[in-house]
Design a protein around this motif. Structure first.
Motif, short mmCIF file in Angstrom:
data_model
loop_
_atom_site.label_atom_id
_atom_site.label_comp_id
_atom_site.label_asym_id
_atom_site.label_seq_id
_atom_site.Cartn_x
_atom_site.Cartn_y
_atom_site.Cartn_z
N GLU A 306 0.82 -1.21 0.00
CA GLU A 306 0.00 0.00 0.00
C GLU A 306 0.86 1.26 0.00
O GLU A 306 0.60 2.22 -0.73
CB GLU A 306 -0.91 -0.02 1.22
CG GLU A 306 -2.05 0.96 1.15
CD GLU A 306 -3.09 0.69 2.22
OE1 GLU A 306 -4.02 1.50 2.33
OE2 GLU A 306 -2.98 -0.33 2.94
N ALA A 307 1.90 1.28 0.83
CA ALA A 307 2.78 2.45 0.89
C ALA A 307 3.45 2.70 -0.45
O ALA A 307 3.58 3.85 -0.90
CB ALA A 307 3.83 2.25 1.98
N HIS A 308 3.88 1.63 -1.11
CA HIS A 308 4.54 1.77 -2.42
C HIS A 308 3.56 2.25 -3.48
O HIS A 308 3.86 3.19 -4.24
CB HIS A 308 5.14 0.43 -2.83
CG HIS A 308 5.85 0.46 -4.14
ND1 HIS A 308 7.20 0.72 -4.26
CD2 HIS A 308 5.41 0.28 -5.42
CE1 HIS A 308 7.55 0.70 -5.53
NE2 HIS A 308 6.47 0.42 -6.26
N ASP A 387 8.20 -8.12 -3.61
CA ASP A 387 9.25 -7.45 -4.37
C ASP A 387 8.94 -7.48 -5.87
O ASP A 387 9.05 -6.46 -6.57
CB ASP A 387 10.60 -8.14 -4.14
CG ASP A 387 11.16 -7.90 -2.75
OD1 ASP A 387 10.69 -6.95 -2.08
OD2 ASP A 387 12.05 -8.67 -2.33
N ARG A 388 8.56 -8.65 -6.36
CA ARG A 388 8.25 -8.80 -7.78
C ARG A 388 7.06 -7.94 -8.18
O ARG A 388 7.06 -7.30 -9.23
CB ARG A 388 7.97 -10.27 -8.11
CG ARG A 388 9.20 -11.15 -8.02
CD ARG A 388 8.84 -12.62 -8.17
NE ARG A 388 8.19 -12.90 -9.46
CZ ARG A 388 7.66 -14.07 -9.79
NH1 ARG A 388 7.68 -15.07 -8.91
NH2 ARG A 388 7.10 -14.23 -10.98
N LEU A 389 6.05 -7.93 -7.34
CA LEU A 389 4.85 -7.15 -7.64
C LEU A 389 5.16 -5.65 -7.70
O LEU A 389 4.76 -4.96 -8.65
CB LEU A 389 3.79 -7.40 -6.58
CG LEU A 389 2.53 -6.53 -6.69
CD1 LEU A 389 1.70 -6.94 -7.89
CD2 LEU A 389 1.70 -6.61 -5.40
N LEU A 390 5.88 -5.16 -6.71
CA LEU A 390 6.15 -3.72 -6.66
C LEU A 390 7.04 -3.29 -7.82
O LEU A 390 6.84 -2.22 -8.41
CB LEU A 390 6.80 -3.37 -5.32
CG LEU A 390 5.94 -3.67 -4.08
CD1 LEU A 390 6.62 -3.15 -2.82
CD2 LEU A 390 4.55 -3.09 -4.22
N THR A 391 8.03 -4.10 -8.16
CA THR A 391 8.89 -3.78 -9.31
C THR A 391 8.08 -3.73 -10.58
O THR A 391 8.24 -2.82 -11.42
CB THR A 391 10.01 -4.84 -9.44
OG1 THR A 391 10.82 -4.80 -8.26
CG2 THR A 391 10.88 -4.55 -10.66
N ALA A 392 7.18 -4.70 -10.76
CA ALA A 392 6.37 -4.75 -11.97
C ALA A 392 5.38 -3.60 -12.04
O ALA A 392 5.17 -3.02 -13.12
CB ALA A 392 5.65 -6.09 -12.05
N LEU A 393 4.76 -3.26 -10.93
CA LEU A 393 3.80 -2.14 -10.93
C LEU A 393 4.51 -0.84 -11.26
O LEU A 393 3.98 0.01 -12.00
CB LEU A 393 3.10 -2.03 -9.58
CG LEU A 393 2.00 -3.05 -9.32
CD1 LEU A 393 1.50 -2.93 -7.89
CD2 LEU A 393 0.83 -2.87 -10.30
#
Length: 400
Positions: A306-308, A387-393
């Motif tokens: 959420e923060a990201h 990690d993978r999700l945030l990088t991809a988003l």
């Protein structure tokens, strides 16, 4: 360490495919013990329930074992556990049965926060019985459910509410709703399909007269469960075949039960009870400890996502309730959420975009029938997945 996510993940064969799963609200992955229990039931002697042959006794043991397991998970009475094809099918059956006791001028209350499985069965039953439907809304900005009290009257027969929204994660104050509903002399139906996977559940403490859930949302196979006080079930007369049992809960179960799925359901409950490696006591105590550990594991992961996401330009998190599950609905100012869904899928990240049958909620949020991107955590989600999700988003947002 009480909650060892690496050890937990090692028990899920599907995770070896390397996909980061954020699609748990639509259905969880399954541990090896659940698959083994399903296969074991199918390859063992089975027959219609009885007490004479080994197959009959095995079938009866599977059913009584599954009732006991679900009762432990939900803090319910095993004599009030009903199995069905799905939570949706059980709700339709329940709605038809209860509607037979309604009269024109009676009222039922449904919410715009709910999955349609806890809306349409009641709306259709009300229409058939000439009963008024009252709609409880929610604040699109906070996603908090409105106060039900103004909608209640002496003619209210039933209120249907979600234990947690499968679209935005909002967890209404069900015990407070139950108190108001019961003061009006009405029944409360709680859709616990999304809630059960994320929190300890006690149907008595919730005040639910009827509580429905789906094992495939909490590591089990595809079937549905209804929990209620057996004394309440005794007052209801569902449509049934003449020679079928009139005992409770059997009178609500149409045809032969899927024994293999019930065996898998018991195995799923046993798996959940062992998630907190330090938990002790009977199965109910271990389940409460383990589901408390699940919530504690999922919360910081949700907060990190959420923060990201809140810092990404042109992205809005629509899930804002004070109490909610680890489920985030995300919208994009200038991008189709379906594009994000495909972008993530290409990177072996499962986070779908839709309204997920919560069509009233999606419309109330101004998202129409198509909804948006939903990110849902599960007991097996780990930091590497995040990690993978945030990088991809971040990559999706920066791509033009």
């Amino acid at each position: 360490m009480a909650y060892d996510v690496a050890a937990i993940r090692s028990r899920f064969p599907a995770l070896r495919a390397g996909i980061a799963h954020f699609d748990g609200p639509g259905g969880s992955q399954v541990p090896d013990s659940v698959a083994g229990a399903v296969a074991g039931a199918l390859t063992s002697p089975l027959a219609n329930r009885g007490t004479v042959t080994p197959g009959e006794r095995a079938a009866d043991a599977v059913v009584t074992g599954a009732r006991a397991a679900m009762a432990d998970l939900l803090g319910a009475d095993p004599r009030g556990i009903v199995f069905g094809r799905s939570a949706t099918a059980l709700t339709f059956d329940l709605a038809r049965t209860l509607a037979a006791t309604w009269e024109p001028g009676d009222e039922v209350v449904v919410t715009r926060l709910d999955h349609d499985a806890n809306i349409r069965p009641w709306v259709l039953a009300a229409e058939a019985a000439g009963v008024t439907v009252r709609w409880l809304g929610f604040d699109p900005e906070t996603t908090e459910l409105d106060d039900v009290t103004p909608l209640l009257s002496g003619r209210t027969r039933l209120v249907a509410v979600t234990g947690a929204s499968n679209l935005v994660g909002t967890r209404p104050d069900v015990p407070a709703i139950a108190e108001a509903v019961h003061a009006a002399g009405a029944l409360l139906v709680v859709d616990g399909v999304h809630l059960t996977a994320h929190e300890p559940v006690d149907v008595t403490a919730l005040g639910a007269d009827f509580y429905l859930c789906s094992p495939y949302k909490f590591l089990g196979p595809h079937c549905g469960v209804l929990a209620a006080d057996p004394a309440l079930l005794e007052t209801l007369r569902p449509a049934k075949l003449l020679p079928s049992s009139d005992a409770v809960p059997e009178r609500f179960e149409l045809g032969t039960l899927p024994y293999e799925l019930l065996a898998g359901t018991t195995a799923a409950v046993e798996f959940l009870a062992a998630l907190d490696g330090d938990a002790t006591g009977d199965r109910r105590a271990r389940l409460v400890a383990s589901m408390t550990a699940v919530a504690a594991h999922e919360l910081p992961l949700r907060e990190r996502i959420e923060a990201h996401v809140r810092d990404l330009p042109g992205v809005t998190v629509r899930s804002r309730a004070a109490q909610r599950t680890p489920t985030l609905l995300v919208t994009f100012d200038d991008r189709d959420p379906a594009q994000a869904y495909r972008f993530l899928a290409e990177r072996r990240i499962a986070a779908p975009a839709a309204s997920f049958y919560a069509v009233e909620a999606s419309r109330h949020l101004g998202l129409g029938d198509t909804g948006s991107l939903r990110i849902g955590l599960s007991c097996y989600t780990d930091d590497a997945d995040v990690d993978r999700l945030l990088t991809a988003l971040s990559a999706f947002v920066s791509e033009r």
